[in-house]
Design an enzyme around this catalytic site. Structure first.
Site, PDB file in Angstrom:
ATOM      1  CD1 TRP A   1     -20.142  -9.389  23.705  1.00  0.00           C
ATOM      2  CD2 TRP A   1     -20.936 -10.032  25.696  1.00  0.00           C
ATOM      3  NE1 TRP A   1     -19.117  -9.321  24.615  1.00  0.00           N
ATOM      4  CE2 TRP A   1     -19.568  -9.706  25.848  1.00  0.00           C
ATOM      5  CE3 TRP A   1     -21.651 -10.461  26.818  1.00  0.00           C
ATOM      6  CZ2 TRP A   1     -18.905  -9.795  27.075  1.00  0.00           C
ATOM      7  CZ3 TRP A   1     -20.980 -10.543  28.038  1.00  0.00           C
ATOM      8  CH2 TRP A   1     -19.634 -10.209  28.161  1.00  0.00           C
TER       9      TRP A   1
ATOM     10  NE  ARG B   1     -15.257  -7.199  19.339  1.00  0.00           N
ATOM     11  CZ  ARG B   1     -15.557  -7.226  20.642  1.00  0.00           C
ATOM     12  NH1 ARG B   1     -14.897  -6.461  21.501  1.00  0.00           N
ATOM     13  NH2 ARG B   1     -16.491  -8.014  21.107  1.00  0.00           N
TER      14      ARG B   1
ATOM     15  CG  ASP C   1     -29.383 -32.927  46.422  1.00  0.00           C
ATOM     16  OD1 ASP C   1     -29.170 -31.832  45.858  1.00  0.00           O
ATOM     17  OD2 ASP C   1     -29.946 -33.889  45.873  1.00  0.00           O
TER      18      ASP C   1
ATOM     19  CG  HIS D   1      -9.696  -3.583  31.454  1.00  0.00           C
ATOM     20  ND1 HIS D   1      -9.232  -4.377  32.455  1.00  0.00           N
ATOM     21  CD2 HIS D   1     -10.687  -4.288  30.884  1.00  0.00           C
ATOM     22  CE1 HIS D   1      -9.910  -5.504  32.490  1.00  0.00           C
ATOM     23  NE2 HIS D   1     -10.806  -5.477  31.540  1.00  0.00           N
ATOM     24  CG  HIS D   2     -13.818  -4.174  28.994  1.00  0.00           C
ATOM     25  ND1 HIS D   2     -13.609  -5.241  28.167  1.00  0.00           N
ATOM     26  CD2 HIS D   2     -13.664  -4.641  30.252  1.00  0.00           C
ATOM     27  CE1 HIS D   2     -13.356  -6.318  28.899  1.00  0.00           C
ATOM     28  NE2 HIS D   2     -13.379  -5.971  30.167  1.00  0.00           N
TER      29      HIS D   2
ATOM     30  CG  HIS E   1     -20.808 -16.344  18.597  1.00  0.00           C
ATOM     31  ND1 HIS E   1     -20.587 -17.699  18.728  1.00  0.00           N
ATOM     32  CD2 HIS E   1     -19.611 -15.755  18.863  1.00  0.00           C
ATOM     33  CE1 HIS E   1     -19.319 -17.909  19.040  1.00  0.00           C
ATOM     34  NE2 HIS E   1     -18.701 -16.738  19.135  1.00  0.00           N
TER      35      HIS E   1
ATOM     36  CE1 TYR F   1      -9.755 -12.526  35.286  1.00  0.00           C
ATOM     37  CE2 TYR F   1     -10.769 -10.473  35.951  1.00  0.00           C
ATOM     38  CZ  TYR F   1      -9.734 -11.143  35.351  1.00  0.00           C
ATOM     39  OH  TYR F   1      -8.706 -10.456  34.802  1.00  0.00           O
TER      40      TYR F   1
ATOM     41  CB  SER G   1      -6.629 -26.490  40.978  1.00  0.00           C
ATOM     42  OG  SER G   1      -6.308 -25.227  40.448  1.00  0.00           O
TER      43      SER G   1
ATOM     44  CE  LYS H   1      -5.844 -19.584  41.131  1.00  0.00           C
ATOM     45  NZ  LYS H   1      -6.822 -20.336  41.437  1.00  0.00           N
TER      46      LYS H   1
ATOM     47  CB  THR I   1      -3.426 -14.610  36.563  1.00  0.00           C
ATOM     48  OG1 THR I   1      -4.441 -13.660  36.895  1.00  0.00           O
ATOM     49  CG2 THR I   1      -4.020 -15.661  35.658  1.00  0.00           C
TER      50      THR I   1
ATOM     51  CD  GLU J   1     -20.610 -13.267  32.966  1.00  0.00           C
ATOM     52  OE1 GLU J   1     -21.119 -13.125  34.090  1.00  0.00           O
ATOM     53  OE2 GLU J   1     -20.806 -14.243  32.240  1.00  0.00           O
TER      54      GLU J   1
ATOM     55  CG  HIS K   1     -12.900  -7.375  34.317  1.00  0.00           C
ATOM     56  ND1 HIS K   1     -12.170  -7.627  33.183  1.00  0.00           N
ATOM     57  CD2 HIS K   1     -12.256  -7.998  35.321  1.00  0.00           C
ATOM     58  CE1 HIS K   1     -11.124  -8.351  33.497  1.00  0.00           C
ATOM     59  NE2 HIS K   1     -11.148  -8.575  34.795  1.00  0.00           N
TER      60      HIS K   1
ATOM     61  CB  SER L   1     -31.226 -18.636  36.156  1.00  0.00           C
ATOM     62  OG  SER L   1     -30.338 -19.721  36.097  1.00  0.00           O
ATOM     63  CB  SER L   2     -26.749 -16.197  37.525  1.00  0.00           C
ATOM     64  OG  SER L   2     -26.559 -16.614  36.217  1.00  0.00           O
TER      65      SER L   2
END
Ligand code: HEA
Ligand code: HEA
Ligand code: CUA
Ligand code: CU
Lengths: 377, 295, 524
Positions: free
Chosen positions: C140, C448, C104, C300-301, C75, C255, C266, C329, C326, C253, C251, C167-168
């Site tokens: 994950w 979790r 293009d 921080h993880h 998931h 963002y 925006s 924004k 943030t 990722e 991290h 790909s990315s």
């Protein structure tokens, strides 16, 4: 019109009151917040969380109050004409600096708490904690006590064949026992994968990392039973390796230590005995149920292909030495752990004998504790 | 920006990318099977074959378009940006492995041998670098052929082959630049000869590197399984070697193109891209030389 | 030059399946990305519903624990790499060329490959349910050493991640090059629509961190099969090192999954407030600051792994700092609405939903950043609540908002406004029912990644599961709206939204032509 708004007001009030009553009831059982702190550190954390929560709620109300006011007033449908401004340096500087100041305000108490909770110096006692898939081992080096702690909730409750008890999944056979008011330093490590030792009431959570020893500490304020769980995904039964800490008065704790020591002496005597096949099978079955059945299943059929069947297995019906070897030393890079470190000679002899003579395996082999002892270097 | 007027070359639909996807599916499936010792490892080769087929076809098409003058300056700039950021992503790939090296060497290994970790779990282990860790290669386990108990290995010295290789790569950086000058002066002989020399140096580097690997495995007990040192040593130098191989193949391709008369003094992006790549490989090697071999 | 171009168009374009397999058109590829993403949303969503079904009551009912772990793991992987990221790339494909006045993407063929690698990765991920040993079950985050256990499926995951990475990276290079090199004359960087800016910065994040993830999983692969000891302490390795490398990717990722959302929002808020975006420049700087800060907060993880106290403090301070840009924004969006002339079509509703609910997720993120508090809530449902607020009511809501916003431009038809609004309200309500209680669960002590729990957590889990099913079902409305708009409906004008002002609205008809700008638009 008036009656409608009165109706609304009454409705809202009732809703609020019910909500309030429910919230109060829940809060008493800590269903929506951190549990009642039972140590200084946990209390600091609790307060810190409440503080930050309210600061955030405050900011939320201000910011979204403004936004919803604007949504209400500055609608096209009420004929509001758009203004054309699109920057304001002064404002932008202000709303960069104010949040920054708020953050500094949060960082100061947080830093204090961290420094306190990480300071494990001058403990009153030390316990070594080792995580295994899926149980904890506690070792009191000074007292020479060592035991395993596994889930004691019966399978029937988990599989919905029996009523679940109050401490469903939060109960173990052998809890960690500590004296009240003493700074207990834990030295944590793990045997296979990463686990995490967490007891919310004490505000302690520390990962147990294989190959490294990490420390953490807690000091319980009141006698009682406190519960926690393994908080790092560690495989299939991650959800089934709880932690129970029994906090006793010093006196009772000392009694407990004595009792443990004499039990240990008895066990040493047992290890030198020679057992019959039936004795070993009986003992072996209990060992099997607690330590092996999670993977190999109570009926020995395993969960192939992840967990092989022992019924009819080449190893469990073939060469004794190979069987003893895999149980004692495990197998690298699989979930099969080295049980030589966890189980006593008697337990190992019993479980291996059991496996060779159960689930339809009928080798008739008897492995004695002495055989195991001889293999230990 | 007059050339912009509708002039950006937009290729027609192309079947090559999907061929590439099939190639990677075959390759990945093959690798999974092979790594698990299951039948079907040949799919790796099939995948690679299809991948090479795709590259031939795709790049062949690009070269054709380029030679027939379909690319204007803006397309050329796109290629430059593309190559630049591709190389940047490669830099980050190496950064992961350099990061692992620094982390293990500076933090993890000292932790293993000190404090409670050392005393309780690994008594008798003195942290040092190079190291194979507290239990060393003897625990390499089922997946390698390291003789159990061979805790001994020697680390790779810097001043033999590695120093020579440094010299070779630095020289090759120079030769490729001389070839580039030749191209810009439209001196085709200079281009072809110095490019050829660059290729030879690349091959020489690879030869020496292979010799070093064989030596490490057979004589020094230095294998992938030789703990933290072996893992970082081989993964870093191995991926670098892979990049030298790719770079050399690319050099050969543009050499052949040069022989066929491709490239003009003004327009030769492919040449420049390859030389950028080659310099990048060169710089990575210098870092390797310092951090893996010398220090 | 003109001649060549015309010549290329003279060729008959393949039709049917071959059109999609071989297309080099940014709009076709954008469509492919978006549909792929939606299918993955359903796949990952069904897994989520199985998770919620198992958690509906205490006890084991629906799946075995190992399968439960597989569902959680896949998931997460499928939602992150299959649903959210491709959706944003789909937006980039459709919108970036139109917004900057380009014909293009810079590398149309590469663009095709970037997309067609995704189904390969999806096969490698979903196919795992059918291999011996079962699907990957280590989360994950793929933490060693748990990930070193387990069978073929784990290797399939490793290669899927490699392919997703390729790909990315190619996609990101394409986007950067397009933005830097294909802007119409006069479209300076500081005139670009904010969506383009956020994607430019996101693309840089991608090429910086995807290779690092590739490195991390490569180490897993060699530790699993080729005898290395990166993560084995006995060989001098460290399991925690995996976490450092993973989160150095991980991290940024997160963002990557939110910056394009900021971009979409925006675009939408000014359009419906009929007022220019407030603080355009500070939006750009804030986005860049978030991206830069994202590289120095990863640990921080890992507040509970037992790293040195000084490191904990550093990562706590750095993480808290992200609240500042943030916040800028959020304040800018509110200031854009302030004294505007607002209407509330579906895109605007989702945008407002985004701003409010994302901010809740941001606040809980801040709570997680406070190290002592995180010690209590790390690896609990509080974290699950946090990241679903930023990912579902953040990223996913922004995707919905964007789809509704641009559907008229893409299909040439107006979508069904009534159904759209219904979709919004049901989503917003069920979303909160599903995920708000998770804060309570986490605080009260539910960890979790578990299939079963103590009775004290039963009530809220039941509420949450009901919300999740409601939320899932509501997404069928979305499907219906989109299909309806594709089939037909009220013809959309070139600029159906009064306040919209980017090039695709002002210079192109609806639906937009196959090649966006064959000749670059003239900008004042
Ligand atoms: C889109 C994705 C996304 C986004 C945007 C964020 C944003 C943030 N995240 Fe989150 N996070 C995740 C996705 C995301 N996160 C995921 C997926 C995980 C779990 C991974 C896993 O373990 O599986 C996670 C986990 C996670 C953790 C680890 C928790 C744990 O495992 O113990 C932490 C800890 O610091 C954290 C912090 C933050 C912070 C501080 C922000 C900040 O960027 C938020 C900033 C925003 C605001 C603060 C609100 C707006 C600001 C204002 C209105 C200004 C005024 C405010 C103040 C002064 C307070 N996140
Ligand atoms: C990136 C985006 C993303 C998105 C969009 C979601 C969406 C959802 N997630 Fe999330 N989730 C993650 C990312 C995401 N998730 C990550 C990264 C993790 C961590 C994994 C880990 O721990 O390793 C996680 C973990 C996670 C957990 C914790 C599992 C555990 O710890 O064991 C749960 C539990 O409730 C959950 C629930 C949901 C639900 C109910 C949705 C819903 O929003 C889904 C809604 C969508 C649908 C339901 C599909 C659409 C509808 C249909 C197909 C129609 C048919 C419907 C019916 C028949 C009802 N997720
Ligand atoms: Cu042990 Cu989770
Ligand atoms: Cu983070």
């Amino acid at each position: 019109m008036a009656s409608k708004s009165r109706g609304l007001a009454v409705g809202a009030l009732t809703a609020l009151m019910t909500w309030g009553a429910m919230a109060a009831a829940w809060a008493a059982e800590s269903k929506i917040n951190l549990p009642t702190p039972q140590s200084q550190v946990a209390r600091e954390i609790y307060d810190l969380h409440i503080l930050i929560l309210w600061v955030c709620v405050g900011i939320f109300v201000v910011v979204f109050g403004t936004m919803f006011y604007s949504i209400w007033k500055h609608r096209k449908s009420v004929g509001h004409q758009p203004a054309h401004f699109h920057e304001n340096t002064k404002l932008e500087v202000v709303w960069t600096i104010i949040p920054f100041m708020i953050l500094v305000g949060m960082a100061i108490p947080s830093t204090k708490t961290i420094l306190n909770m990480r300071d494990a110096s001058n403990p009153d006692m030390t316990v070594k904690v080792t995580g295994y898939q899926w149980k904890w081992e506690y070792e009191y080096p000074a007292e020479g006590i060592r035991f395993l702690s596994t889930l004691s909730t019966p399978r029937d409750e988990i599989e919905n064949r029996a009523q679940k008890g109050e401490h469903y999944l939060l109960e173990v056979d052998n809890p960690l026992v500590v004296p009240v008011g003493k700074k207990v330093r834990l030295l944590l490590t793990a045997n296979d994968v990463i686990h995490s030792w967490w007891v919310p009431a004490f505000g302690i959570k520390q990962d147990a990392i294989p190959g490294y020893v990490k420390d953490a500490w807690f000091k319980a304020e009141n006698p009682g039973v406190y519960r926690g769980v393994c908080a790092e995904l560690c495989g299939k039964d991650h959800g089934f390796m709880p932690i129970v800490v029994e906090v006793k008065t010093q006196e009772e704790y000392d009694k407990w230590v004595l009792a443990q020591k004499s039990a240990k002496a008895a066990a040493v005597a047992d290890a030198n005995k020679t057992y019959t096949l039936d004795e070993l099978k009986a003992k072996g079955e209990t060992v099997y149920k607690t330590h092996c059945a999670a993977c190999h299943q109570p009926d020995g059929k395993g969960l192939p292909p992840a967990f092989p069947a022992l019924a009819g297995s080449k190893i469990a019906t073939g060469d004794k030495a190979a069987h003893i070897d895999i149980v004692m030393n495990g197998k690298a890079n699989t979930a099969m752990a080295a049980f030589g470190k966890q189980l006593s000679d008697v337990e190992l002899a019993a479980v291996i004998t059991y496996e060779r003579n159960a689930f339809g395996n009928a080798t008739g082999d008897v492995i004695q504790p002495a055989d195991i002892k001889a293999l230990r270097k | 920006m007059s050339e912009h007027q509708g002039g950006y070359y937009l290729p027609q639909p192309s079947g090559w990318p999907i061929v590439g996807s099939v190639a990677l599916l075959l390759f990945a499936s093959g690798m999974v099977l092979w790594a698990n010792r299951l039948p079907g490892g040949w799919l790796v080769l099939a995948g690679l074959a299809v991948l090479f087929y795709m590259m031939f076809g795709w790049f062949g098409r690009v070269i054709e378009e380029s030679e027939s003058g379909k690319y204007n300056d803006q397309v050329d700039r796109s290629f430059r940006w593309g190559m630049t950021w591709f190389i940047f992503s490669e830099v980050m790939f190496f950064a992961a492995f350099f990061g692992a090296l620094f982390y293990l060497r500076v933090l993890a290994v000292p932790w293993l041998g000190s404090g409670e970790t050392g005393a309780m779990l690994w008594p008798g282990y003195t942290p040092s670098w190079p190291t194979a860790g507290p239990l060393g290669p003897s625990l390499a386990g089922v997946d390698t052929e390291v003789p159990p108990g061979s805790n001994q290995f020697s680390s790779m010295g810097a001043w033999g082959i590695p120093a020579l290789n440094t010299l070779i790569l630095l020289t090759s950086g120079l030769t490729v630049t001389i070839a580039h000058w030749g191209l810009k002066k439209n001196n085709r002989t200079q281009l072809v000869v110095w490019l050829f020399l660059t290729i030879c140096l690349g091959l020489l580097f690879l030869g020496l590197q292979s010799y070093e690997y064989v030596h490490a495995y057979t004589r020094m007990g230095l294998t992938l399984g030789a703990g933290a040192y072996g893992a970082t040593f081989f993964m870093l130098t191995g991926f670098h070697g892979l990049h030298v191989t790719i770079g050399t193949v690319m050099l050969i391709v543009i050499w052949l193109r040069a022989l066929k008369g491709h490239f003009t003094p003004e327009r030769h992006f492919a040449f420049e891209a390859v030389s950028w790549y080659w310099h990048f490989v060169d710089v990575v090697w210098l870092l390797l030389f310092v951090f893996v071999y010398a220090l | 030059m003109e001649a060549t171009h015309a010549h290329e168009h003279g060729h008959a374009h393949p039709t049917g399946l071959m059109r999609w397999l071989t297309t080099t058109n940014h709009k076709d590829i954008g469509t492919l990305y978006l549909w792929f993403s939606f299918i993955m949303l359903l796949t990952g969503g069904v897994m989520a519903l199985l998770i919620r079904a198992e958690l509906f009551q205490p006890g084991l009912q629906v799946v075995e624990p190992e399968v439960f772990n597989s569902l959680t793991t896949l998931h997460g992987l499928i939602m992150v790499f299959g649903a959210i990221m491709p959706a944003f790339v789909g937006f980039a494909n459709w919108q970036v060329p139109m917004m900057i006045g380009a014909p293009d993407m810079a590398f149309p063929r590469l663009n095709n490959w970037s997309f067609w690698l995704l189904p390969v990765a999806a096969v490698l991920l979903i196919g795992q349910f059918f291999v011996p040993g079962g699907a990957v079950a280590g989360g994950w985050t793929m933490y060693a050493p748990l990930f070193l256990q387990g069978g073929i499926a784990n290797d399939m995951t490793i290669f899927a991640v490699h392919i997703l990475g390729i790909s990315s990276i190619m996609g990101a290079i394409n986007i950067i090059t397009t933005i830097l090199n294909m802007r119409a004359p006069g479209m300076t960087l500081m005139k670009m629509p904010l969506f383009v800016w956020t994607w430019l910065i996101t693309a840089y994040l991608l090429i910086a961190v995807m290779p690092v993830l590739a490195g991390a999983v490569t180490m897993l692969l060699t530790d699993r099969h080729f005898g290395t000891h990166f993560f084995n302490p006995a060989g001098g390795g460290d399991p925690v090192m995996f976490q450092h490398i993973f989160w150095f990717f991980g991290h940024p990722e997160v963002y990557i999954m939110i910056l394009p959302a900021f971009g979409i929002i925006s675009q939408i808020i000014p359009a419906f407030a009929r007022k220019p975006l407030f603080g355009y420049a500070s939006m750009v700087y804030a986005t860049a600051s978030i991206a830069i800060l994202s590289f120095i907060v990863w640990a921080h993880h890992m507040f509970t792994v037992g790293m040195p106290t000084s490191a904990q403090l550093f990562f706590m301070y750095a993480t808290m700092l992200i609240a500042v840009p943030t916040g800028v924004k959020v304040f800018n969006w509110v200031a854009t609405m302030w004294r505007g002339s607002m209407t509330f079509e579906t895109p605007m509703l989702f945008a407002i939903g985004f701003v409010s609910l994302f901010t809740i997720g941001g606040f809980t993120g801040l709570v997680c950043a406070i190290t002592p508090v995180d010690i209590q809530i790390q690896d609990t449902y509080y974290v699950v609540a946090h990241f679903h607020y930023v990912l579902v009511s953040g990223a996913l809501f922004a995707i919905f908002a964007g789809v509704y916003f641009w559907l008229p431009k893409w299909t040439g038809h107006m979508y069904d406004e009534k159904l759209g609004k219904l979709h919004f309200w049901l989503s917003a309500i069920f979303f909160n029912i599903a995920f708000f209680p998770m804060h309570f669960l986490g605080l009260a002590g539910m960890q979790r990644r578990v299939p079963d729990y103590n009775l004290q957590f039963a009530d809220w889990n039941m509420v949450s599961s009901i919300g999740a099913f409601g939320f899932g079902l509501s997404q069928l409305i979305f499907l219906a709206v989109v299909l309806k708009a594709i089939k037909g409906g009220v013809k959309a004008e070139a600029k159906p939204w009064e306040g919209a002002d980017s090039l695709e609205w002002t210079h192109l008809p609806s639906p937009a032509p196959y090649h966006s700008f064959e000749t670059p638009p003239v900008l004042k």
